[in-house]
Design a protein around this motif. Structure first.
Motif, PDB file in Angstrom:
ATOM      1  N   UNK A  27       0.844  -1.214   0.000  1.00 16.17           N
ATOM      2  CA  UNK A  27       0.000   0.000   0.000  1.00 16.17           C
ATOM      3  C   UNK A  27       0.875   1.258   0.000  1.00 16.17           C
ATOM      4  N   UNK A  28       0.267   2.438  -0.151  1.00 17.15           N
ATOM      5  CA  UNK A  28       1.059   3.685  -0.171  1.00 17.15           C
ATOM      6  C   UNK A  28       1.783   3.905   1.165  1.00 17.15           C
ATOM      7  N   UNK A  29       2.897   4.599   1.112  1.00 19.26           N
ATOM      8  CA  UNK A  29       3.635   4.942   2.320  1.00 19.26           C
ATOM      9  C   UNK A  29       3.023   6.181   2.975  1.00 19.26           C
ATOM     10  N   UNK A  30       2.965   6.167   4.317  1.00 20.24           N
ATOM     11  CA  UNK A  30       2.462   7.326   5.051  1.00 20.24           C
ATOM     12  C   UNK A  30       3.447   7.663   6.171  1.00 20.24           C
ATOM     13  N   UNK A  31       3.452   8.891   6.510  1.00 19.37           N
ATOM     14  CA  UNK A  31       4.288   9.346   7.629  1.00 19.37           C
ATOM     15  C   UNK A  31       3.641  10.615   8.204  1.00 19.37           C
ATOM     16  N   UNK A  32       3.341  10.669   9.478  1.00 17.68           N
ATOM     17  CA  UNK A  32       3.592   9.616  10.459  1.00 17.68           C
ATOM     18  C   UNK A  32       2.625   8.449  10.304  1.00 17.68           C
ATOM     19  N   UNK A  33       3.004   7.295  10.887  1.00 19.97           N
ATOM     20  CA  UNK A  33       2.208   6.071  10.770  1.00 19.97           C
ATOM     21  C   UNK A  33       1.270   6.027  11.976  1.00 19.97           C
ATOM     22  N   UNK A  34       0.025   6.540  11.779  1.00 21.33           N
ATOM     23  CA  UNK A  34      -0.910   6.758  12.879  1.00 21.33           C
ATOM     24  C   UNK A  34      -2.055   5.749  12.852  1.00 21.33           C
ATOM     25  N   UNK A  35      -2.437   5.332  14.076  1.00 25.13           N
ATOM     26  CA  UNK A  35      -3.618   4.467  14.250  1.00 25.13           C
ATOM     27  C   UNK A  35      -4.284   4.857  15.551  1.00 25.13           C
ATOM     28  N   UNK A  36      -5.616   4.767  15.571  1.00 23.74           N
ATOM     29  CA  UNK A  36      -6.336   5.161  16.798  1.00 23.74           C
ATOM     30  C   UNK A  36      -7.532   4.259  17.020  1.00 23.74           C
ATOM     31  N   UNK A  37      -7.850   4.060  18.304  1.00 25.70           N
ATOM     32  CA  UNK A  37      -9.059   3.338  18.721  1.00 25.70           C
ATOM     33  C   UNK A  37      -9.832   4.246  19.664  1.00 25.70           C
ATOM     34  N   UNK A  38     -11.064   4.600  19.307  1.00 23.09           N
ATOM     35  CA  UNK A  38     -11.870   5.547  20.096  1.00 23.09           C
ATOM     36  C   UNK A  38     -13.098   4.824  20.625  1.00 23.09           C
ATOM     37  N   UNK A  39     -13.260   4.802  21.946  1.00 25.55           N
ATOM     38  CA  UNK A  39     -14.395   4.126  22.592  1.00 25.55           C
ATOM     39  C   UNK A  39     -15.381   5.178  23.074  1.00 25.55           C
ATOM     40  N   UNK A  40     -16.581   5.143  22.485  1.00 31.37           N
ATOM     41  CA  UNK A  40     -17.665   6.050  22.867  1.00 31.37           C
ATOM     42  C   UNK A  40     -18.909   5.203  23.029  1.00 31.37           C
ATOM     43  N   UNK A  41     -19.413   5.173  24.253  1.00 32.42           N
ATOM     44  CA  UNK A  41     -20.590   4.369  24.514  1.00 32.42           C
ATOM     45  C   UNK A  41     -20.306   2.898  24.233  1.00 32.42           C
ATOM     46  N   UNK A  42     -21.157   2.294  23.417  1.00 32.10           N
ATOM     47  CA  UNK A  42     -20.984   0.864  23.096  1.00 32.10           C
ATOM     48  C   UNK A  42     -20.365   0.653  21.719  1.00 32.10           C
ATOM     49  N   UNK A  43     -19.640   1.686  21.246  1.00 33.34           N
ATOM     50  CA  UNK A  43     -19.014   1.590  19.927  1.00 33.34           C
ATOM     51  C   UNK A  43     -17.525   1.873  20.033  1.00 33.34           C
ATOM     52  N   UNK A  80      -4.015   6.001  20.962  1.00 35.97           N
ATOM     53  CA  UNK A  80      -3.387   6.339  19.689  1.00 35.97           C
ATOM     54  C   UNK A  80      -2.011   5.699  19.610  1.00 35.97           C
ATOM     55  N   UNK A  81      -1.679   5.282  18.382  1.00 34.41           N
ATOM     56  CA  UNK A  81      -0.345   4.766  18.086  1.00 34.41           C
ATOM     57  C   UNK A  81       0.287   5.654  17.034  1.00 34.41           C
ATOM     58  N   UNK A  82       1.493   6.098  17.294  1.00 31.95           N
ATOM     59  CA  UNK A  82       2.301   6.771  16.272  1.00 31.95           C
ATOM     60  C   UNK A  82       3.558   5.937  16.137  1.00 31.95           C
ATOM     61  N   UNK A  83       3.571   5.074  15.117  1.00 36.23           N
ATOM     62  CA  UNK A  83       4.601   4.041  15.048  1.00 36.23           C
ATOM     63  C   UNK A  83       4.287   3.008  16.099  1.00 36.23           C
ATOM     64  N   UNK A  84       5.125   2.916  17.156  1.00 31.77           N
ATOM     65  CA  UNK A  84       4.823   2.037  18.290  1.00 31.77           C
ATOM     66  C   UNK A  84       4.665   2.829  19.584  1.00 31.77           C
ATOM     67  N   UNK A  85       4.596   4.152  19.469  1.00 39.97           N
ATOM     68  CA  UNK A  85       4.407   5.012  20.646  1.00 39.97           C
ATOM     69  C   UNK A  85       2.933   5.159  20.929  1.00 39.97           C
ATOM     70  N   UNK A  86       2.540   4.890  22.207  1.00 40.66           N
ATOM     71  CA  UNK A  86       1.130   4.853  22.597  1.00 40.66           C
ATOM     72  C   UNK A  86       0.776   6.123  23.383  1.00 40.66           C
ATOM     73  N   UNK A  87      -0.385   6.693  23.030  1.00 41.42           N
ATOM     74  CA  UNK A  87      -0.959   7.809  23.785  1.00 41.42           C
ATOM     75  C   UNK A  87      -2.349   7.392  24.202  1.00 41.42           C
ATOM     76  N   UNK A  88      -2.667   7.479  25.484  1.00 38.81           N
ATOM     77  CA  UNK A  88      -3.955   7.044  26.011  1.00 38.81           C
ATOM     78  C   UNK A  88      -4.633   8.209  26.735  1.00 38.81           C
ATOM     79  N   UNK A  89      -5.934   8.397  26.433  1.00 38.27           N
ATOM     80  CA  UNK A  89      -6.707   9.444  27.122  1.00 38.27           C
ATOM     81  C   UNK A  89      -8.115   8.934  27.347  1.00 38.27           C
ATOM     82  N   UNK A  90      -8.846   9.543  28.342  1.00 35.59           N
ATOM     83  CA  UNK A  90     -10.225   9.161  28.600  1.00 35.59           C
ATOM     84  C   UNK A  90     -10.529   9.114  30.081  1.00 35.59           C
ATOM     85  N   UNK A  91     -11.654   8.459  30.441  1.00 40.13           N
ATOM     86  CA  UNK A  91     -12.090   8.382  31.842  1.00 40.13           C
ATOM     87  C   UNK A  91     -12.693   7.007  32.131  1.00 40.13           C
TER      88      UNK A  91
END
Length: 449
Positions: free
Chosen positions: A357-373, A438-449
Motif C-alpha cells: 500500500x502507499x507509504x504514510x508518515x507519520x504512521x498513525x492508528x487510533x481506537x476511540x471508545x464512545x458508549x458501546x461503539x 493512539x499509536x504513532x509508530x509504536x508510541x502509545x498515547x492514552x486518554x479518557x475516563x
C-alpha cells in the motif's frame, strides 16, 4: 541325218558357253552381295554407336532428357513417358531429321494427366508413408532414393504405389519433394503436402528451436517457385504455461509463453491500451498449453490493466493463477487494485496479491471508545495485522460494536511490533468507560475516563 547333227554342234556349244558365263556372273554377283552383307554386319555396331551418339546429342539440344533411344541398324526405337504431346512431337522430329536414320519407331507412353497434381508424405514416429503422383520413372527413383537416405532409420512405405502422371508443376519436382521431406523429418509426427505448386506442412514441433527454424524456412522463398499454402506446425506444449510482464517506469518487459502470433498481437495491443507510452521489450515465445486462448488473452489484458496502476511492478500468470507484485503510489491506485483483486477474470484466480500500500508518515492508528461503539481509524501495516486487531478488540471489549475504518499503509514499524503495541493499547482502553488510544509508530498515547 549326220549332216544335221554336225550343224547343230556349234550352236549347242555356243549356248552352253553362254549359260556357264551367265552362271558365273550370277555367282560373282551373289558373292559380292555376300561380301557387302558381311561388311555391313561388321560395320553395324559402329553405325549404331554413331547414330546413338548423335541422337543423344540431338535430344539434349531439344531439352527433352526423359526419352531413351536405341538403334537396330539405322532404325531408331524411342521409349519413355511423355508429360505432354508437344515434347513427344519435338523428339520425333529431331530423330526423323537426323542424318543416317532410316525410320523412327515410337514407343513413347503418354502419361495420364492429374489435376491437382498431389504428393503427400506422412511421418508417424519411425514410419514415413508417401502417396500421390510423380512425373516420371526418373523422378520416382530420385524420390525413393531421397526418402531412404533420410536420417533416423525411418521405415519408408508407399514408394511402390506412387503413380506416374502428367500435370506436375514446372521445374525439378523430385528436388521439391526432397526439400519437403527434409522439413518433415524435423517433426516427430506430421504431414507435408504438395498440391500443384503449393506446399503445406502440419504437425507439432518437439521444441522451440525446431519451431523457429521451420517457421523461418517457410517464410523464405521455397524451391522451384513453390508457394506456402498453410504453415500449420504447432509449437511445443509448455507445462506450466507461464507468462509475465515486468514494468519499470515506462518500460514493459514481456516474458514467457504466448499461444499464437495472433495472441501476441493482442497482447501488444493490450499493452498499448493500458500504458500508451510504454517501451515494450517482447521476449514471449510461442508454446501450446494455454488453458484457453480466448480466456488467456482476457486474463493477460486484466493483468496489464493492474500493472498500469503500478509505476514499478510485476504480474505473473502460471496456468490459471495470477500473481501481482509492486508498490502502489497512492490510495486511488491501491483501492482500484483491491477492487480488481475481488473480481479476477473468468477461469482464473488472483492467487497472490503482493502489492504494497502507499507509504504514510507519520504512521498513525487510533481506537476511540464512545458508549458501546469502538471506532478504529488510521493505518495498519498489513491485512493480517488489521484483522488481528479487530478480533482483539472484540475479545477485550465483548458486546461492543467495532467499526473498522482502518486502511493499509507502508512506512510503519514491523507488523509484529505494531500488533503488540496495538493490543497493549486496546487492553488499556478496555479499562476506561470512554477514551482514546493512539499509536504513532509504536508510541502509545492514552486518554479518557
Amino acid at each position: 541325218m549326220e549332216a544335221g547333227a554336225g550343224e547343230d554342234l556349234p550352236r549347242l556349244r555356243s549356248g552352253g558357253w553362254l549359260s556357264w558365263r551367265a552362271f558365273g556372273l550370277i555367282a560373282l554377283a551373289l558373292a559380292g552381295l555376300a561380301l557387302l552383307w558381311w561388311l555391313a554386319l561388321l560395320q553395324r555396331p559402329a553405325i549404331e554407336a554413331d547414330l546413338e551418339e548423335r541422337a543423344i546429342e540431338a535430344l539434349r539440344n531439344t531439352g527433352e532428357s526423359w526419352v531413351q533411344v536405341r538403334f537396330n541398324g539405322r532404325d531408331a526405337v524411342i521409349t519413355g513417358e511423355a508429360l505432354a504431346e508437344q515434347p513427344r512431337v519435338k523428339v520425333l522430329a529431331a530423330l526423323e531429321n537426323l542424318f543416317g536414320v532410316r525410320q523412327v519407331s515410337d514407343s513413347i507412353v503418354m502419361l495420364p494427366e492429374r489435376r491437382p497434381f498431389t504428393f503427400t508424405a506422412v511421418r508417424d514416429g519411425r514410419t514415413l508413408l508417401v502417396s500421390g503422383y510423380v512425373p516420371s520413372a526418373y523422378a520416382l527413383a530420385r524420390i525413393a532414393e531421397a526418402a531412404r537416405a533420410l536420417p533416423g532409420g525411418l521405415s519408408v512405405q508407399g514408394v511402390d504405389r506412387l503413380v506416374r502422371a502428367r500435370g506436375a508443376p514446372a521445374g525439378d519436382f523430385s528436388a521439391v519433394v526432397s526439400f519437403a521431406l527434409q522439413q518433415l523429418i524435423r517433426l516427430p509426427a506430421g504431414r507435408v503436402t504438395l498440391s500443384d505448386d503449393v506446399m503445406t506442412i502440419e504437425g507439432r514441433s518437439p521444441d522451440l528451436a525446431t519451431y523457429d527454424a521451420l517457421a523461418a524456412t517457410f517464410r523464405d522463398p521455397l524451391p522451384q517457385g513453390f508457394r506456402v499454402g498453410t504453415f500449420a506446425v504447432r509449437p511445443p506444449v509448455a507445462t506450466p504455461y507461464t507468462w509475465a510482464a515486468v514494468r519499470d517506469a515506462d518500460q514493459i518487459h514481456l516474458l514467457g509463453h504466448v499461444p499464437s502470433q495472433e495472441a501476441r498481437q493482442q497482447v501488444l495491443a493490450a499493452v498499448r491500451g493500458a500504458i500508451d507510452d510504454a517501451r515494450v521489450v517482447d521476449e514471449m515465445q510461442l508454446a501450446d498449453g494455454a488453458p484457453s486462448a480466448d480466456r488467456w488473452v482476457k486474463a493477460v489484458s486484466y493483468a496489464l490493466r493492474q500493472l498500469a496502476r503500478l509505476p514499478k511492478g510485476r504480474v505473473l500468470i502460471s496456468d490459471t493463477s495470477i500473481t501481482l507484485e509492486g508498490a502502489s503510489p497512492d490510495y486511488g491506485s491501491f483501492d482500484a487494485l483491491m477492487a480488481a483483486r475481488r473480481a479476477p477474470p473468468e477461469g482464473f484466480t488472483l492467487a497472490r496479491f503482493l502489492v504494497e500500500p502507499p507509504q504514510v508518515s507519520p504512521f498513525l492508528w487510533a481506537a476511540t471508545l464512545i458508549g458501546d461503539t469502538l471506532k478504529l481509524t488510521g493505518v495498519a501495516p498489513s491485512e493480517e495485522a488489521g484483522r488481528g486487531i479487530v478480533e482483539a478488540a472484540r475479545s477485550v471489549l465483548p458486546g461492543i460494536t467495532v467499526a473498522d475504518d482502518t486502511k493499509l499503509a507502508s512506512g510503519g514499524p514491523p507488523a509484529d511490533a505494531w500488533v503488540n503495541a496495538a493490543n497493549f493499547a486496546l487492553a488499556q482502553l478496555a479499562k476506561l468507560r470512554e477514551g482514546r488510544a493512539e499509536l504513532s509508530g509504536t508510541r502509545i498515547t492514552l486518554s479518557g475516563e
